[in-house]
Design a protein around this motif. Sequence first.
Motif, short mmCIF file in Angstrom:
data_model
loop_
_atom_site.label_atom_id
_atom_site.label_comp_id
_atom_site.label_asym_id
_atom_site.label_seq_id
_atom_site.Cartn_x
_atom_site.Cartn_y
_atom_site.Cartn_z
N PHE A 174 0.83 -1.20 0.00
CA PHE A 174 0.00 0.00 0.00
C PHE A 174 0.87 1.25 0.00
N GLY A 185 0.64 4.55 -2.35
CA GLY A 185 0.83 5.92 -1.91
C GLY A 185 1.84 6.66 -2.77
N LEU A 210 -6.83 0.24 -5.68
CA LEU A 210 -6.73 0.79 -4.33
C LEU A 210 -8.09 0.75 -3.64
N LEU A 225 -0.31 3.03 3.24
CA LEU A 225 -0.70 3.99 2.20
C LEU A 225 -0.25 5.40 2.58
#
Length: 517
Positions: A296, A300, A325, A347
């Motif tokens: 994750f 990001g 996502l 993230l």
Amino acid sequence: MNSSVHRYFFWKMVEHYAITKQYRVLSLQSTQAWFEDDEAKPRRVIRLVLSEVDWANRLKRDITHAKQQFDAIYKQLGVWEMRGDNIYVMSYPPVDSWEGAMEPFQVRKKGTVTNIALHTDASTYNQVANDRLSSDGIPPFIALSDEVQMEQEIESIRTKVQQVSAGRQKQDKNTLFFGKPRMIYALLIAIVGMFLLLELNGGSTNIQVLIDYGAKYNPLMIEGEWWRLFTSMFLHIGMLHLFFNGMALYFLGTAVEQLFGSIRFLVIYFLAGIFGSIVSFAFNDSVSAGASGALFGCFGALLYFGLKQPNLFYRTLGRNIFFLLLFNLVLGFIVPGIDNGAHIGGLIGGFLTAVLVRMPKEKKKTKGIWALLSLIGLAIASVGFLFFGQQQGSSSGDLAVIEANRLFENNQIEEARPIIEGGLEENAEQPELLFLQAYLDIQDGHLVEAQDRLETATSVRPQFFEAWHNLALIYAETKAYDQALEAINKAIEQAEDQNIPDLETYYDVRVQIEEQQ
């Protein structure tokens, strides 16, 4: 109008949009060109056509074809709204009634395309351009008297536009493929290697094995084993977990390593993974493992790329990234057992780390300092949440068993009491916890309570030979010798079925009970 003049006007418009306005050239052919104004809101797409249309039906067919092309581009761009211009450069208009065919048309829900015809002579060209394309700032068309000179300028324009287009494509390619995917393969090898090691030493789904090899386990981390924030990223629970995380790591990690380069990629990957583990530590007391937080973090980092270069992002990765996502975040809230704290933490950590390290060739800005401070602040807040806002015990029965057994092995009996009590509050019929609580009851002299707990444990799990053994001792202590003999026989039978070695103690207990009958 002379055909050379006709072509000359077409290429002067190509020059205006591609060179003067610096619109992106989507396609360039001898009689058709597509441009995109990727700075406009809504996004603008222009189709410029060099055309000789004798009849209105032919014009209608071309507009129908253009609608399909605009629709495909709209879908590819992935934008919410689009404005289009379908511009025909014609030496003469169709001989029959054609104006009705030039009505604007709709593309999907938020796409509007205007049809424009430039025709007849230079003065008409200029008048229509001023009326319909005034915002584009198209200069007046002035035909050259020498056809050879016009052809030469056409070739010059074609060459310049092709060079500009090639330069922009090269720039995009350098951005998308700045680095070569190398570290991603090393990470995949490490993850697969650790999975095989777990399988060879008890299984990757065995909680105790996971803890032994570095999974995130809050009680040990509270005692100082913070290295588990890092090691847990290399462990996976079962083949499916490994497969899906491995596939996601290959595709997402490759994209991030190509965009940011190997060093930046590793920094993003590990900081995001550690930050995901920190958030998981604060919000989830279960044993957890996997590269999900780091994965994750790659999401990001890609979102940061989208923030810095939104046009290139939406043209290449945008729609797929947003879909994946959103799908994984929703899945984390729906499917039990998924560590969504690690996902969300990773993230955020990946995005902030990308802000900190920046994309290649991005100018240094003070926002990197703020990203670092944000990472530190959020990490402290997450850990603080655990210590000041959340109970530090394992609430699930299985984790309570593991922690209590660990404390028993370290002779920390009193420390184990609240763990066992908390686990029994969650599951009053957990056999191992009943067994351990019965042991404590015996130590405290509460034989009746111990007997009740062991009887419950053996009824829930008849194969629990250690519980049968202890129950036999309690029956013998209370002189219930028949029940004691039955219990020790069941203990021996279950232990032999499970190929438990060294049962001499059990045999000795049976002999003693038989002697006391």
